[in-house]
Design a protein around this motif. Structure first.
Motif, PDB file in Angstrom:
ATOM      1  N   LEU A  12       0.802  -1.487  -0.155  1.00 35.40           N
ATOM      2  CA  LEU A  12       0.119   0.137   0.048  1.00 35.40           C
ATOM      3  C   LEU A  12       0.900   1.247   0.106  1.00 35.40           C
ATOM      4  O   LEU A  12       1.834   1.230   0.433  1.00 35.40           O
ATOM      5  N   LEU A  13       0.524   2.057  -0.869  1.00 32.98           N
ATOM      6  CA  LEU A  13       1.326   3.453  -0.676  1.00 32.98           C
ATOM      7  C   LEU A  13       0.358   4.576  -0.231  1.00 32.98           C
ATOM      8  O   LEU A  13      -0.943   4.859  -0.728  1.00 32.98           O
ATOM      9  N   VAL A  14       0.895   5.387   0.701  1.00 36.34           N
ATOM     10  CA  VAL A  14      -0.206   6.442   1.231  1.00 36.34           C
ATOM     11  C   VAL A  14       0.336   7.918   0.411  1.00 36.34           C
ATOM     12  O   VAL A  14       1.584   8.213   0.666  1.00 36.34           O
ATOM     13  N   ASP A  15      -0.367   8.427  -0.359  1.00 35.37           N
ATOM     14  CA  ASP A  15      -0.137   9.641  -1.015  1.00 35.37           C
ATOM     15  C   ASP A  15       0.826   9.265  -2.162  1.00 35.37           C
ATOM     16  O   ASP A  15       1.637   8.297  -2.262  1.00 35.37           O
ATOM     17  N   THR A  16       0.702  10.283  -2.978  1.00 36.32           N
ATOM     18  CA  THR A  16       1.872  10.264  -4.069  1.00 36.32           C
ATOM     19  C   THR A  16       2.319  11.635  -4.213  1.00 36.32           C
ATOM     20  O   THR A  16       2.046  12.738  -4.753  1.00 36.32           O
ATOM     21  N   SER A  17       3.548  11.694  -3.368  1.00 34.26           N
ATOM     22  CA  SER A  17       4.180  12.853  -3.037  1.00 34.26           C
ATOM     23  C   SER A  17       5.046  13.468  -4.546  1.00 34.26           C
ATOM     24  O   SER A  17       5.105  12.677  -5.405  1.00 34.26           O
ATOM     25  N   ASP A  43       1.262  18.678  -2.212  1.00 34.02           N
ATOM     26  CA  ASP A  43       2.395  17.852  -1.379  1.00 34.02           C
ATOM     27  C   ASP A  43       2.343  16.494  -1.236  1.00 34.02           C
ATOM     28  O   ASP A  43       3.062  15.739  -1.037  1.00 34.02           O
ATOM     29  N   HIS A  44       0.804  16.347  -1.380  1.00 33.23           N
ATOM     30  CA  HIS A  44       0.497  14.662  -1.013  1.00 33.23           C
ATOM     31  C   HIS A  44      -0.059  14.204  -2.524  1.00 33.23           C
ATOM     32  O   HIS A  44      -0.424  13.026  -2.547  1.00 33.23           O
ATOM     33  N   VAL A  45      -0.065  14.976  -3.680  1.00 35.99           N
ATOM     34  CA  VAL A  45      -0.753  14.367  -4.759  1.00 35.99           C
ATOM     35  C   VAL A  45       0.049  14.443  -5.948  1.00 35.99           C
ATOM     36  O   VAL A  45      -0.097  14.025  -7.086  1.00 35.99           O
ATOM     37  N   ALA A  46       1.105  15.468  -5.943  1.00 38.68           N
ATOM     38  CA  ALA A  46       1.818  15.944  -7.181  1.00 38.68           C
ATOM     39  C   ALA A  46       2.590  14.754  -8.027  1.00 38.68           C
ATOM     40  O   ALA A  46       2.792  14.995  -9.383  1.00 38.68           O
ATOM     41  N   GLY A  47       2.924  13.748  -7.292  1.00 37.87           N
ATOM     42  CA  GLY A  47       3.709  12.470  -8.215  1.00 37.87           C
ATOM     43  C   GLY A  47       2.619  11.468  -8.770  1.00 37.87           C
ATOM     44  O   GLY A  47       3.145  10.577  -9.020  1.00 37.87           O
ATOM     45  N   LEU A  48       1.380  11.778  -8.971  1.00 41.06           N
ATOM     46  CA  LEU A  48       0.250  10.814  -9.365  1.00 41.06           C
ATOM     47  C   LEU A  48       0.672  10.441 -10.574  1.00 41.06           C
ATOM     48  O   LEU A  48       0.489   9.056 -11.037  1.00 41.06           O
ATOM     49  N   ASP A  50       3.396   9.313 -11.769  1.00 45.48           N
ATOM     50  CA  ASP A  50       4.467   8.378 -11.843  1.00 45.48           C
ATOM     51  C   ASP A  50       3.894   7.112 -11.401  1.00 45.48           C
ATOM     52  O   ASP A  50       4.594   6.044 -11.657  1.00 45.48           O
ATOM     53  N   LEU A  51       2.607   7.120 -11.174  1.00 46.57           N
ATOM     54  CA  LEU A  51       1.916   5.664 -10.902  1.00 46.57           C
ATOM     55  C   LEU A  51       1.840   4.944 -12.263  1.00 46.57           C
ATOM     56  O   LEU A  51       1.608   3.764 -12.237  1.00 46.57           O
ATOM     57  N   ARG A  52       2.187   5.404 -13.378  1.00 47.81           N
ATOM     58  CA  ARG A  52       1.788   4.834 -14.535  1.00 47.81           C
ATOM     59  C   ARG A  52       2.972   3.758 -14.571  1.00 47.81           C
ATOM     60  O   ARG A  52       2.943   2.718 -15.517  1.00 47.81           O
ATOM     61  N   ARG A  53       4.036   3.854 -13.919  1.00 45.73           N
ATOM     62  CA  ARG A  53       5.183   2.860 -14.232  1.00 45.73           C
ATOM     63  C   ARG A  53       4.513   1.646 -13.416  1.00 45.73           C
ATOM     64  O   ARG A  53       4.999   0.159 -13.888  1.00 45.73           O
ATOM     65  N   PHE A  54       3.785   1.696 -12.428  1.00 47.77           N
ATOM     66  CA  PHE A  54       3.387   0.499 -11.688  1.00 47.77           C
ATOM     67  C   PHE A  54       2.435  -0.393 -12.490  1.00 47.77           C
ATOM     68  O   PHE A  54       2.115  -1.320 -12.513  1.00 47.77           O
ATOM     69  N   ASN A  55       1.536   0.645 -13.436  1.00 46.62           N
ATOM     70  CA  ASN A  55       0.453  -0.286 -14.153  1.00 46.62           C
ATOM     71  C   ASN A  55       1.246  -1.013 -15.114  1.00 46.62           C
ATOM     72  O   ASN A  55       0.591  -2.254 -15.533  1.00 46.62           O
ATOM     73  N   TRP A  56       2.344  -0.452 -15.850  1.00 49.20           N
ATOM     74  CA  TRP A  56       3.275  -1.149 -16.639  1.00 49.20           C
ATOM     75  C   TRP A  56       3.954  -2.352 -16.258  1.00 49.20           C
ATOM     76  O   TRP A  56       3.693  -3.489 -16.657  1.00 49.20           O
ATOM     77  N   ILE A  57       4.523  -2.445 -15.058  1.00 44.97           N
ATOM     78  CA  ILE A  57       5.077  -3.579 -14.360  1.00 44.97           C
ATOM     79  C   ILE A  57       4.043  -4.582 -13.903  1.00 44.97           C
ATOM     80  O   ILE A  57       4.395  -5.660 -14.018  1.00 44.97           O
ATOM     81  N   ALA A  91       1.214   7.898 -22.751  1.00 45.13           N
ATOM     82  CA  ALA A  91       0.730   7.109 -21.643  1.00 45.13           C
ATOM     83  C   ALA A  91       0.352   7.919 -20.614  1.00 45.13           C
ATOM     84  O   ALA A  91       0.848   8.849 -20.198  1.00 45.13           O
ATOM     85  N   ILE A  92      -0.623   7.424 -19.876  1.00 46.48           N
ATOM     86  CA  ILE A  92      -1.194   8.059 -18.618  1.00 46.48           C
ATOM     87  C   ILE A  92      -1.490   6.848 -17.638  1.00 46.48           C
ATOM     88  O   ILE A  92      -1.625   5.856 -18.080  1.00 46.48           O
ATOM     89  N   PRO A  93      -1.175   7.224 -16.391  1.00 42.37           N
ATOM     90  CA  PRO A  93      -1.656   6.264 -15.242  1.00 42.37           C
ATOM     91  C   PRO A  93      -3.143   5.608 -15.729  1.00 42.37           C
ATOM     92  O   PRO A  93      -4.118   6.329 -15.804  1.00 42.37           O
ATOM     93  N   GLN A  94      -3.389   4.350 -15.431  1.00 45.79           N
ATOM     94  CA  GLN A  94      -4.678   3.675 -15.255  1.00 45.79           C
ATOM     95  C   GLN A  94      -5.241   3.656 -13.978  1.00 45.79           C
ATOM     96  O   GLN A  94      -4.487   2.742 -13.313  1.00 45.79           O
ATOM     97  N   LEU A  95      -6.243   4.313 -13.401  1.00 44.11           N
ATOM     98  CA  LEU A  95      -6.330   4.386 -12.119  1.00 44.11           C
ATOM     99  C   LEU A  95      -7.875   4.308 -12.048  1.00 44.11           C
ATOM    100  O   LEU A  95      -8.495   4.564 -12.710  1.00 44.11           O
ATOM    101  N   GLU A  96      -8.204   3.689 -10.845  1.00 46.56           N
ATOM    102  CA  GLU A  96      -9.723   3.660 -10.530  1.00 46.56           C
ATOM    103  C   GLU A  96     -10.141   4.101  -9.058  1.00 46.56           C
ATOM    104  O   GLU A  96      -9.333   3.636  -8.141  1.00 46.56           O
ATOM    105  N   LEU A  97     -10.748   5.259  -9.198  1.00 45.94           N
ATOM    106  CA  LEU A  97     -11.174   5.930  -8.073  1.00 45.94           C
ATOM    107  C   LEU A  97     -12.159   5.209  -7.267  1.00 45.94           C
ATOM    108  O   LEU A  97     -13.239   5.081  -7.714  1.00 45.94           O
TER     109      LEU A  97
END
Length: 229
Positions: A12-17, A43-48, A50-57, A91-97
């Motif tokens: 689990l990741l808390v926030d996307t710094s 300062d808690h969401v600006a790295g969102l 970067d999550l796209r790398r985990f979509n790919w992995i 490419a964009i992050p593939q996220l489900e809110l």
């Protein structure tokens, strides 16, 4: 945060710094199964992105949990992620809110949201077993203190010595840590004016400033062990 549940290990990741990519590289984070958002401040969401790398992995969509207002702000701040645009081929992050409405499970791991106040803004802390993470807070409602009872480890906001309108200062954080009564409390969201070694020398037993790269391991017997990672 790595948690062992019936379905195996859940990460689990808390926030996307803002420095999420650098933090993941520094700490060798190779998997994220879900993201828990405390609130929508930059300062808690600006790295969102970067999550796209985990979509790919992982070849999967990442679920992201937060309060309704937090999710709406994410949709607005990162509209390119959530609004289809045929003219944006990158490419964009593939996220489900997923909106947090109460305690929920991820991979068999129970997550308890802890309502807090960050100035006048409602934010969330999170409890997993005997561990809780409560950053960006200057008020803990009585009902939330009850949710934090019996903790082995608490991570708590302590910005600086001077009062602040939306964060606990050090004295307030120590008072709240005593009120909650966790076996060990680590203070986070620390400003530069808190000298690390000097501040730690004056803190009560069972309390300390956290530090970058710190790893906290909770053992099967409920005792917490700390090591540098």
């Amino acid at each position: 945060m790595q948690c062992d549940g019936p379905a195996g290990r859940t990460c689990l990741l808390v926030d996307t710094s803002p420095e999420l990519r650098l933090q993941c590289l520094a700490c060798d984070v190779r998997r994220v199964d879900a993201v828990l958002f405390t609130h929508h401040h930059i300062d808690h969401v600006a790295g969102l992105d970067d999550l796209r790398r985990f979509n790919w992995i992982q070849s999967q969509v990442l679920p992201c949990y937060g309060q309704g207002e937090t999710l709406e702000r994410l949709r607005s701040m990162f509209s390119y992620v959530f609004e289809a645009d045929s003219d944006y081929p990158s490419a964009i992050p593939q996220l489900e809110l997923r909106e947090i409405l109460g305690p929920f499970d991820i991979g068999g791991v129970r997550i308890t949201p802890v309502p807090l106040l960050h100035g006048s803004l409602p934010v969330l802390g999170f409890r997993v077993g005997d561990f809780a993470y409560c950053t960006d807070v200057n008020q803990i409602p009585a009902a939330s203190v009850k949710l934090l009872g019996g903790l082995d480890v608490l991570i708590l906001d302590a910005l600086r010595r001077r009062p602040h309108p939306t964060h606990f200062n050090l004295d307030e954080a120590v008072e709240q840590a005593r009120r909650i009564g966790a076996r060990q409390t680590f203070f986070t969201h620390i400003a530069h004016e808190l000298g690390h070694e000097a501040t730690n020398r004056e803190l009560p037993a069972g309390m300390a400033l956290a530090y970058d790269g710190q790893v906290i391991r909770l053992q099967a017997d409920g005792r917490g062990g700390i090591s540098h990672g």
